[in-house]
Design an enzyme around this catalytic site. Sequence first.
Site, PDB file in Angstrom:
ATOM      1  N   ASP A 221      58.793  18.542 -16.130  1.00  0.00           N
ATOM      2  CA  ASP A 221      58.738  19.835 -15.464  1.00  0.00           C
ATOM      3  C   ASP A 221      58.290  19.710 -14.015  1.00  0.00           C
ATOM      4  OD1 ASP A 221      59.722  21.740 -17.265  1.00  0.00           O
ATOM      5  OD2 ASP A 221      57.940  21.487 -18.511  1.00  0.00           O
TER       6      ASP A 221
ATOM      7  N   GLU B   5      52.224  20.632 -14.076  1.00  0.00           N
ATOM      8  CA  GLU B   5      53.681  20.550 -14.118  1.00  0.00           C
ATOM      9  C   GLU B   5      54.331  21.496 -13.117  1.00  0.00           C
ATOM     10  OE1 GLU B   5      54.594  21.260 -18.243  1.00  0.00           O
ATOM     11  OE2 GLU B   5      53.092  22.823 -18.377  1.00  0.00           O
TER      12      GLU B   5
ATOM     13  N   HIS C 208      66.496  18.938 -38.150  1.00  0.00           N
ATOM     14  CA  HIS C 208      66.299  18.220 -39.412  1.00  0.00           C
ATOM     15  C   HIS C 208      66.918  16.835 -39.421  1.00  0.00           C
ATOM     16  CE1 HIS C 208      65.896  22.343 -41.568  1.00  0.00           C
ATOM     17  NE2 HIS C 208      64.880  22.050 -40.791  1.00  0.00           N
TER      18      HIS C 208
ATOM     19  N   CYS D  21      52.121  12.621 -19.533  1.00  0.00           N
ATOM     20  CA  CYS D  21      52.763  12.741 -20.838  1.00  0.00           C
ATOM     21  C   CYS D  21      54.240  13.084 -20.777  1.00  0.00           C
ATOM     22  CB  CYS D  21      52.028  13.747 -21.713  1.00  0.00           C
ATOM     23  SG  CYS D  21      52.100  15.418 -21.093  1.00  0.00           S
TER      24      CYS D  21
END
Lengths: 89, 588
Positions: free
Chosen positions: B459, B435, B194, B506
């Site tokens: 990864d 990955e 949060h 990405c």
Amino acid sequence: MIEKKQQIINKLGLHARAAAKLSHLANMFSSDIYLIYDEDKVNAKSLLGILTLAASVGSEITLQATGEDEKEAIEAIGGLFDRKFDEES
Amino acid sequence: MLRIKGKAVSPGIAMGRAQLHDVIREVVLAESIGERAVEREIWRLENAVKKSRAQLKKIHLGLQKIMGKDAAFIIETQVMLLGDSHLLGEIKETIKGKLVKAEWAIHSVEKKYLEIFRAIPDLSFKAKSNDVSDVLNRLISNLKRSAPVRAAATAPPGPVILVADDITPSEAATLMSHKRLLGLVLNKGGETSHTAILARTLGIPAILDTGNATELIASDDTVALDSVRGEVIVQPTPEVAAEIGGKIDKFTLYKERLKELSQLPELTRDGHQFHLLANIELPFESEIVQSYGAKGIGLYRTEYLYLDSKAGISEDEQYLVYKKIAQNIFPHPLVVRTYDLGRDKSESARSPREENPSLGLMAVRRFLRDREPFKTQIKAVMRANASGNIRILFPMVTEVEEVRAIRAIMAEAKKELQRAGAYPKRDVQVGIMLEIPAAVRLIRHLGNDVDFFSVGTNDLIQYLLAVDRNNADVAHLFSPFHPAIVHILKEIRREADRAGKEVAVCGEMAGRRLPALMLLGLGFANFSMNALAIAEIKGVFTRIHYSRLRRIVSRLEFFATRGEIEGFLRTELEKAYPGLLQESQGSA
């Protein structure tokens, strides 16, 4: 007193929202209503109590109600479990 | 001068006076009362509940203004707890039964529940104990007659950098919507996101997870916060302060240039096209990424949707979320990655404990075993594709069999939707993440069954080099410039071309200058990254000549060490484009 075993089939288990729905519903009955999970027994009218069960999907809970409207209570609450707390289509 | 490392969750540079925020917990004493005072205590409690309810509502409204409807999840649980008549009943019973003041009754009820929560292994439930404490402490402070809300929850006096052990969800909300914070440093902060989300949305630089910042920083210390480096500098020397000052100026300049940059075409100086997209985690981010220059969402991580109890996981709910995001970003593409669950420590205790989760039952493997939630997600994505710009991406694939199994589930899902008349005209394009090195080796076969590939560099590096970058002892070995990484990236580019399939990148590499330039030079043209890195990368890419970059990068394969590769790349690029790699963001 009546009891009913109920399996948690909604994917998120008894998380905050489901617990709120459950305690809200339980509060509409005058009977004493408890949820029993393993060793723990909590008042179904308490949101926080339900949260402490940390019951996730697949767990088996025993509903226990004692009082005038125990039958209706078990039926209504059991239905909420079966409907996956109205959160899944 | 002292440097403290932490996790930068919101970008920016700031320097100012530190204000230490001790968690001001009301000291609660076990004061007993006479029977006749019971009524009064209960009345005080009820008043405090009313006040608290009004405060939470105000916080909610404040959040809504800056975050939109999604703001609710930050304090929703607290609102529900406050409305829990049983919880209040329990406090009242304690007052009556033990003849104690309301403060002590609340305190003892809190203690009881925290102990219970502490014993729960499931983290998604554990997070709730923060909410319980937060709301009960609010109650306690509202019991005071003049009820000054906890010091922390009021606006700090003048612009300061707030340093605290941790802050509660409602404090984060209140503090940050007051725009008087220069920055935020926390010891903790990893557990709930949060605070991070809020800081990012509001553009407040924040460094969390520092471990012991509150012990190393005193109130009124001068503190500089460099979230580019993930560093807090305490009492900087005049030289360092000047350097930071320069960075702040550049960062301001950079923010001004953002707009300008986002209008620039995505072309290198010699006209080579590239595409920069954003990675997002939360639906509301889709409303802001375009202002950062993103031409689409290249990776929407849906784990949050799954883990966050608020969003639920029903097909309908998911459908609405995906549809909204797709519309927000239209006509640009939205790539939805299916839940990558199983390795994360925030994962629920549902999965049996695994010795080695990153080699275990995760992502697609897990869902091919437990198909229903998987199919639900697939159906929601398919249904949402009415606008035609949605693609679906499957993580952690290692073999062709998996892709076929996924395809079979997709076919079922499609049939079911068609039967219900809910299938849009267009199919979603299907992609898989590259990955795990095994998948790279199979590109030519996998290419028969998918429409596109997406390289998850973090990864890929982890699995190829067998390095966990979160393990401090080996993190230095985690490098995008390891020769094996350069080779595998080349292989990916070559094989994807051969298969005639598009390939995007990405991972984190895409959002950092030097690695991103290497990727561009290797022939990658689609990049998806943290939205905040887009302007910087665009600034760098539009400054170089693709042909020249390509020549430099083509020589990397002759080097045997990561030191040589990184060094060569850096030197050659610096030579060709002075200042290109300077970390200060303004130079973009």
